[in-house]
Motif scaffolding. Sequence first.
Motif, short mmCIF file in Angstrom:
data_model
loop_
_atom_site.label_atom_id
_atom_site.label_comp_id
_atom_site.label_asym_id
_atom_site.label_seq_id
_atom_site.Cartn_x
_atom_site.Cartn_y
_atom_site.Cartn_z
N VAL A 24 0.87 -1.18 0.00
CA VAL A 24 0.00 0.00 0.00
C VAL A 24 0.90 1.22 0.00
O VAL A 24 2.02 1.19 0.51
CB VAL A 24 -0.96 0.03 1.21
CG1 VAL A 24 -1.93 -1.11 1.18
CG2 VAL A 24 -0.20 0.04 2.51
N ALA A 70 -5.49 6.70 3.73
CA ALA A 70 -6.51 5.74 3.33
C ALA A 70 -6.77 4.74 4.45
O ALA A 70 -5.98 4.61 5.37
CB ALA A 70 -6.08 5.00 2.06
N TYR A 128 -7.95 0.60 4.85
CA TYR A 128 -8.07 -0.65 4.12
C TYR A 128 -8.71 -1.69 5.02
O TYR A 128 -8.60 -1.62 6.24
CB TYR A 128 -6.69 -1.16 3.68
CG TYR A 128 -6.00 -0.25 2.70
CD1 TYR A 128 -6.17 -0.41 1.34
CD2 TYR A 128 -5.18 0.77 3.13
CE1 TYR A 128 -5.55 0.42 0.43
CE2 TYR A 128 -4.54 1.62 2.24
CZ TYR A 128 -4.73 1.43 0.89
OH TYR A 128 -4.12 2.26 -0.01
N ARG A 129 -9.38 -2.66 4.42
CA ARG A 129 -9.89 -3.80 5.16
C ARG A 129 -9.39 -5.07 4.48
O ARG A 129 -9.24 -5.10 3.26
CB ARG A 129 -11.41 -3.77 5.28
CG ARG A 129 -12.13 -3.86 3.96
CD ARG A 129 -13.62 -3.67 4.13
NE ARG A 129 -14.26 -3.80 2.84
CZ ARG A 129 -15.41 -4.39 2.63
NH1 ARG A 129 -16.08 -4.87 3.64
NH2 ARG A 129 -15.91 -4.47 1.44
N VAL A 130 -9.14 -6.07 5.28
CA VAL A 130 -8.66 -7.35 4.75
C VAL A 130 -9.70 -8.41 5.09
O VAL A 130 -10.06 -8.59 6.24
CB VAL A 130 -7.30 -7.74 5.37
CG1 VAL A 130 -6.85 -9.09 4.84
CG2 VAL A 130 -6.27 -6.67 5.09
N ILE A 190 -7.11 -7.61 0.25
CA ILE A 190 -7.13 -6.25 0.77
C ILE A 190 -7.99 -5.36 -0.13
O ILE A 190 -7.92 -5.47 -1.36
CB ILE A 190 -5.70 -5.69 0.91
CG1 ILE A 190 -5.71 -4.36 1.65
CG2 ILE A 190 -5.03 -5.57 -0.43
CD1 ILE A 190 -4.35 -3.88 2.07
N LYS A 191 -8.84 -4.56 0.49
CA LYS A 191 -9.70 -3.64 -0.26
C LYS A 191 -9.68 -2.28 0.40
O LYS A 191 -9.73 -2.17 1.62
CB LYS A 191 -11.13 -4.18 -0.30
CG LYS A 191 -11.25 -5.48 -1.05
CD LYS A 191 -12.66 -5.95 -1.15
CE LYS A 191 -12.69 -7.28 -1.90
NZ LYS A 191 -14.02 -7.79 -2.04
N LYS A 192 -9.61 -1.25 -0.41
CA LYS A 192 -9.60 0.12 0.09
C LYS A 192 -11.03 0.55 0.40
O LYS A 192 -11.95 0.33 -0.40
CB LYS A 192 -9.00 1.03 -0.99
CG LYS A 192 -8.76 2.43 -0.55
CD LYS A 192 -8.02 3.15 -1.66
CE LYS A 192 -7.84 4.59 -1.36
NZ LYS A 192 -7.16 5.29 -2.46
#
Length: 54
Positions: free
Chosen positions: A7, A13, A15-17, A22-24
């Motif tokens: 990242v 930002a 993020y979630r995993v 991983i997604k922003k």
Amino acid sequence: MSKTAEVSLSENAVYRVIDGEIKKVDKPGVGFGKQVITWQDDKPLFYEISYTKR
């Protein structure tokens, strides 16, 4: 099995995993905002974004 992700540290930002992916998380549109993440069974299930304009 271990996965690695990169990242940018120059960008503010969140993020979630989930399950190794991983997604922003989207930013609030304008003004003052908040992000609420709902968890279920030790996983971030969904998120809600809201903002307030002055």
